[in-house]
Scaffold this motif. Sequence first.
Motif, mmCIF file in Angstrom:
data_model
loop_
_atom_site.group_PDB
_atom_site.id
_atom_site.type_symbol
_atom_site.label_atom_id
_atom_site.label_comp_id
_atom_site.label_asym_id
_atom_site.label_seq_id
_atom_site.Cartn_x
_atom_site.Cartn_y
_atom_site.Cartn_z
ATOM 1 N N LYS A 104 0.846 -1.206 0.000
ATOM 2 C CA LYS A 104 0.000 0.000 0.000
ATOM 3 C C LYS A 104 0.876 1.248 0.000
ATOM 4 N N LEU A 105 1.934 1.215 0.818
ATOM 5 C CA LEU A 105 2.836 2.375 0.863
ATOM 6 C C LEU A 105 3.496 2.600 -0.497
ATOM 7 N N ARG A 106 3.880 1.475 -1.127
ATOM 8 C CA ARG A 106 4.521 1.596 -2.442
ATOM 9 C C ARG A 106 3.543 2.213 -3.455
ATOM 10 N N MET A 107 2.275 1.838 -3.364
ATOM 11 C CA MET A 107 1.278 2.438 -4.271
ATOM 12 C C MET A 107 1.166 3.934 -3.994
ATOM 13 N N GLY A 108 1.267 4.279 -2.701
ATOM 14 C CA GLY A 108 1.186 5.690 -2.324
ATOM 15 C C GLY A 108 2.313 6.528 -2.910
ATOM 16 N N LEU A 109 3.421 5.880 -3.242
ATOM 17 C CA LEU A 109 4.532 6.624 -3.856
ATOM 18 C C LEU A 109 4.118 7.299 -5.168
ATOM 19 N N ASP A 110 3.092 6.729 -5.780
ATOM 20 C CA ASP A 110 2.560 7.319 -7.022
ATOM 21 C C ASP A 110 2.242 8.813 -6.840
ATOM 22 N N LEU A 111 1.891 9.169 -5.605
ATOM 23 C CA LEU A 111 1.511 10.571 -5.348
ATOM 24 C C LEU A 111 2.675 11.530 -5.596
ATOM 25 N N VAL A 112 3.901 11.041 -5.439
ATOM 26 C CA VAL A 112 5.051 11.951 -5.552
ATOM 27 C C VAL A 112 5.972 11.636 -6.735
ATOM 28 N N LEU A 113 5.791 10.472 -7.339
ATOM 29 C CA LEU A 113 6.715 10.092 -8.422
ATOM 30 C C LEU A 113 6.567 11.024 -9.634
ATOM 31 N N PRO A 114 7.686 11.295 -10.329
ATOM 32 C CA PRO A 114 7.594 12.128 -11.530
ATOM 33 C C PRO A 114 6.966 11.356 -12.692
ATOM 34 N N ARG A 115 6.665 12.071 -13.747
ATOM 35 C CA ARG A 115 6.116 11.423 -14.954
ATOM 36 C C ARG A 115 7.179 10.549 -15.607
#
Length: 471
Positions: free
Chosen positions: A129-140
């Motif tokens: 779940k935390l790894r999915m949350g990284l989507d919030l900050v990852l660049p394009r």
Amino acid sequence: MKLVVVGGGIAGLAAAHRAVEWSRELGQPLDLTLLEAADRLGGTIQTERRDGFLVECGPDSFLSEKPWALALCRRLGIEELLVRTDDRFRCTYVVLGGRLHPLPEGFQLLAPARLGPFLASGLFSWRGKLRMGLDLVLPRGGDPDESLGAFVRRRLGREALERVAQPLVAGIYTADPGVLSLAATMPRFLELERRERSIILAMWRAARRAPAEAAGSSGARWSLFVTFREGMEEMIRALASRLPPGAVRLKERVTDVTREGSRWRVTTAGGVRLEADQVILAPEAHQAARMIRYLDPSLALLLEEIPYASSATVTLAYRRADIPHPLDGFGFVVPQVERRPIIACTFSSVKYPGRAPEGQALLRVFMGGALDEAILERDDESLVATARAQLGELLGVSAEPLFSRVGRHVKAMPQYHVGHLTRIEAIEQRLRRHPGLALTGGAYRGVGIADCVRSGEEAALRLLESPGVHR
Ligand SMILES: Cc1cc2nc3c(=O)[nH]c(=O)nc-3n(C[C@H](O)[C@H](O)[C@H](O)COP(=O)(O)OP(=O)(O)OC[C@H]3O[C@@H](n4cnc5c(N)ncnc54)[C@H](O)[C@@H]3O)c2cc1C
């Protein structure tokens, strides 16, 4: 004007029907022939009635969100024959560690559109779940033709890919996400990343804008789909009934399509030769390739290169009392990492009304696909035994089924690999050298029935409205 359509699947029929509509609308005479190799129309679409059950051997529904199939139903006057999914049981399960876990509500194919159900879900670990949350900050990302697998792994991590994206994609495209082109299959997610960077944020915003719609789209194959009370072949029957008497010729396998001066010549294995002003080819791409191999070997090669996967459906009828599971969902998908010989199971009689008599149940198991094609080498008996063993382990069903029905779809599902769109552009460009010839079907710009309807109708109009058509 003489028009020949080759192939009587949904795309060929939609093309032929649109041509008939066009000729009526414009008062133009049309001499139409549709040549189909099999002894029935419908191609992949095949419905059977047995002992009060309704069995779909191929597709069991179509997506209403894409407008073309619904619009066609309206024009055919069969919209009132459609039925909806029973949304009380909208849940899709995912097999994890041999148990069925519900896909969190609001999970839209690749990512969660709602936070609460996602956080509460037992389908993902906290790490996942935390790894999915990284989507919030990852660049394009920067790759315009990335594989769906690479995209999901990059943005949302391995668990999202292995536990949800892979099995859902296998259920829809019978494909390997590691080579499936995201741009060709789900361009919406590419567009979301391009526009809003984070997929999760973009979906949350969309869910706030249209909450009802978002809640209804967790798991593409299982929601927003409709079917016919009497099964998918209803659409085939309605289309066929609108074609001129004698236009359809079954058991005519086309072998060659060649140019004879200003006209086309279509030859069948049975020795029939038809002259035509225009020809629409609507079989699988590998079949179209064979027909035009002498006309244009380069085009034939491009078509031949579109890969196809094979799959099988095993439908099993039971007394409801013989199934211990509550069947409180549309079915389940099986991630490849679970190492099971099935890819999904639809609880057909729960998902749609009228699939089984009162007190009985109909289950449909999917097998094969790009990741497990070898299973189709087994005979029907073995496929049924495998399906039963899996239903035993996953749903606790040990009873003999009332009957079983195996549907085989050999090289029937086109695979949109990375590079697919470039190949399709090359095909379309090459096709411009052959005025009066069109290609249509699930091989090109969408595998779903709605896409095939659009493809067929557009092919017909492109030919009929092209300059130089005899009027
Ligand atoms: C198991 C399965 C389940 C699916 N489920 C769904 C679903 O639920 N919803 C959805 O939207 N989509 C679904 N799909 C996808 C969808 O059914 C297909 O993409 C669509 O039906 C393809 O239509 P088509 O007309 O392009 O091709 P086809 O249905 O393959 O028709 C091609 C026709 O051409 C004929 N033909 C081939 N060669 C020749 C020749 N030489 N001469 C004359 N005729 C020839 C064939 O006999 C056939 O009738 C599913 C597909 C499969 C395999």
